[in-house]
Design an enzyme around this catalytic site. Sequence first.
Site, mmCIF file in Angstrom:
data_model
loop_
_atom_site.group_PDB
_atom_site.id
_atom_site.type_symbol
_atom_site.label_atom_id
_atom_site.label_comp_id
_atom_site.label_asym_id
_atom_site.label_seq_id
_atom_site.Cartn_x
_atom_site.Cartn_y
_atom_site.Cartn_z
ATOM 1 N N ALA A 1 -2.295 4.308 -1.755
ATOM 2 C CA ALA A 1 -2.544 3.507 -0.553
ATOM 3 C C ALA A 1 -1.503 3.892 0.489
ATOM 4 C CB ALA A 1 -2.453 2.020 -0.874
ATOM 5 N N CYS A 2 -1.898 3.926 1.765
ATOM 6 C CA CYS A 2 -0.998 4.499 2.759
ATOM 7 C C CYS A 2 -1.264 3.933 4.141
ATOM 8 C CB CYS A 2 -1.179 6.011 2.857
ATOM 9 S SG CYS A 2 -1.280 6.889 1.302
ATOM 10 N N THR A 3 -0.307 4.171 5.037
ATOM 11 C CA THR A 3 -0.505 4.003 6.471
ATOM 12 C C THR A 3 -0.062 5.293 7.146
ATOM 13 O OG1 THR A 3 -0.071 1.618 6.366
ATOM 14 C CG2 THR A 3 0.090 2.681 8.529
ATOM 15 N N ARG B 1 -2.945 -4.009 7.015
ATOM 16 C CA ARG B 1 -1.800 -3.319 7.618
ATOM 17 C C ARG B 1 -2.158 -2.732 8.966
ATOM 18 N NH1 ARG B 1 -1.994 0.721 3.841
ATOM 19 N NH2 ARG B 1 -3.573 -0.415 2.675
#
Length: 389
Positions: free
Chosen positions: A136-138, A327
């Site tokens: 999972a990332c931004t 997010r």
Amino acid sequence: MALATLTRFGFLFLVFCSAYSMTAQKTVCNHQSYPPPDKDKVDTVVIDLDLEPEERWKDITLKKKPEILALAKEIKNFTSFIFDGKLFDYVDKFLPILMRSLPDPYGREIKGISSATGIPLGEILLFNIFYELTVACTSIIAETPSGKLFHARNLDFGLFDGWDVRTNTWAMAEALRPLVLNFDFQRKGKTVYITTGFPGFVGAFTGFRPGEITITMNSRFSTAGGKIGLLEWIMGERDSHWTTFLVRNVLDSGVGFDDAEKLLSNTKTLAPCYYLLGGNSSGQGMIISRSRTKSLYPLSMDQGKSGWYLLQTNYDHWKNPLIIDDRRTPGNECMEEMTQTNVGFKGIFNVLSTIPVLNKLTSYTAIMHVSTGEVRTYRRYCRDPCFPW
């Protein structure tokens, strides 16, 4: 067993309630996290592409063997309930059979890592599968008023892979942080491309070719997800590319922004994902949202809300994010509050330090400046009160 299951679901219920409560709070953008402590800065090591693939990772994986073994222990702890604790017996027996199907140079690199560390081949392959499917990332691409591009990301890993009640953290994320490194891939002593990742993992989530392109890969949650692609691969259908191998292929190929966009958009992949692609000219930023077979609703920099940045988490940009894992909204709010004037290492790092963009799963923050060829990467720690993910 029933009690353990109840406890696990009870814990998840509390986490979901906590996340929902924190989501309702007003975003407080971070302005004071940069520069981070020097001790959190990530080192850079050279990977010599002139060596045979089996030899490329030998030195660094030997050096990091204790940390790799610690991560292996966490994965084994988390999977101990599968097949009555015998999962790794099957992994060690059967996964090596599949190694011959991995494309060069990745299969040979994995074999070399196993040989150098003494860790069974099936377990090294399993680590690469874990990384491929559960990130999972931004990610952010942003342009300065003068047209210079910065590309940054938080990498979050380890959701539901074991909660450590003593430290109030995700155990897998804790095991990963000591492994984070920048890898400078060189030929004839000259940099070809640079990635950020973990010894033992041969794909790339984060990378750039200085002066030319930048790429980050985020997982895309989908019912037709990577597990289906992985099963097809195990059953003998080998026409799909591993998402993170494709990143390395594109970085190594020498292609420019336009051709990189075509490759990342049209190549069949093992799993759905998001590729964020940046170039080295004004406006060269693109969100490529992938099913396993095609690109969906590509979004260029000039099509974005602001026109000077793009931000992608793990949810389709044309849909609302999951309410307990939003997010995107705080990230966008903080980018707008930062303004284009402050695009740079400091401004973007502070945005990526804002809770919940920064959370207990975040292993590292990397910021790439394509025109100068500079990457600044830092291990991240989210102290309480902090979002669980």
